[in-house]
Design an enzyme around this catalytic site. Sequence first.
Site, PDB file in Angstrom:
ATOM      1  N   SER A 136     -80.399  93.967  19.815  1.00 45.99           N
ATOM      2  CA  SER A 136     -79.146  93.301  19.437  1.00 45.99           C
ATOM      3  C   SER A 136     -78.525  92.704  20.691  1.00 45.99           C
ATOM      4  CB  SER A 136     -78.175  94.333  18.857  1.00 45.99           C
ATOM      5  OG  SER A 136     -76.878  93.788  18.766  1.00 45.99           O
ATOM      6  N   TYR A 149     -73.996 101.993  20.008  1.00 44.80           N
ATOM      7  CA  TYR A 149     -74.976 101.045  19.468  1.00 44.80           C
ATOM      8  C   TYR A 149     -75.645 100.242  20.594  1.00 44.80           C
ATOM      9  CZ  TYR A 149     -76.563  97.072  16.589  1.00 44.80           C
ATOM     10  OH  TYR A 149     -77.300  96.090  15.976  1.00 44.80           O
TER      11      TYR A 149
END
Length: 258
Positions: A136, A149
Amino acid sequence: MTARVAVVTGAARGLGEAIALRLAADYDALVLADLTDRASGECAQQWEDVTSEVSRVRCDVRDAGSVRELFDRAEEFGDPVALVNAAGVGIFTPLLEIDEAMWDNTFAVNTRGTFLTCQEFLRRTESASAIVNIASIGARLGGDMLAHYGASKAAVIELSHSVARVGASRGIRCNTVMPGLILTDMWRQTIAFLRERDPGLASLSDDQVFQGFVEQMVPMGRPQEARDIAEMVAFLLGDGARNVTGQTVSVDGGAVMT
Ligand SMILES: NC(=O)c1ccc[n+]([C@@H]2O[C@H](COP(=O)([O-])OP(=O)(O)OC[C@H]3O[C@@H](n4cnc5c(N)ncnc54)[C@H](O)[C@@H]3O)[C@@H](O)[C@H]2O)c1
């Protein structure tokens, strides 16, 4: 001839499902892993046109036994020559509110899950083959809301370097894709969380809140679509990328420039 099999995790919905649909054009069989063995139904029409063999397997990528069973299943169809790790979790949470359980589960799915599937693939695969791990842009941005994350996805990038080194002499490539902003269930969960905290968002639709993030973060000013990610994954798995390994590619309208 032995059938060429692609294994995709997180394939029940969102990016994983879009990637699987795109790979149907390139592989004889798709083995689709997720916590559920049912598709979300959002792409039901597109699945009707798929002619490759499709098998859905209930698999928890956090669990080594479950991952072994996934590859046992894949081998029933032929040679697993492609692996895509799209299973992932992560909703925005302020750094000071991330507890141990959230930290551990984010790493268990995003990082341990990717490690376990890559390890199993390397153990079993003899043929020239390729892996794409989905990280990501959160891996490169920092920020209050994405510490857990982002760190788990940064670990995926470095893990991919190791997998690329181990696989290289055997003709196994491994690359990472960093998607930008795609309005999937993951983003909808984040928007719901933000709306609970910020009364100013109550009157805005999901699309409007999401567009606000796009305008802040994406120089090209538009969101990405699942098919943008699927095309890059298909390229990196294919012969056109036969000399590309250990690389990280952002598909994000310029949000992260490397
Ligand atoms: N949507 C975005 O904007 C975006 C941006 C960057 C990266 N990503 C990454 O792309 C990937 C797909 O995200 P998405 O937006 O489609 O999210 P999503 O929540 O729609 O889909 C994630 C899928 O992973 C599955 N999954 C979760 N835990 C699992 C487990 N333990 N074992 C097996 N499957 C599991 C879920 O059931 C779900 O089907 C994720 O790795 C995510 O981090 C998404």
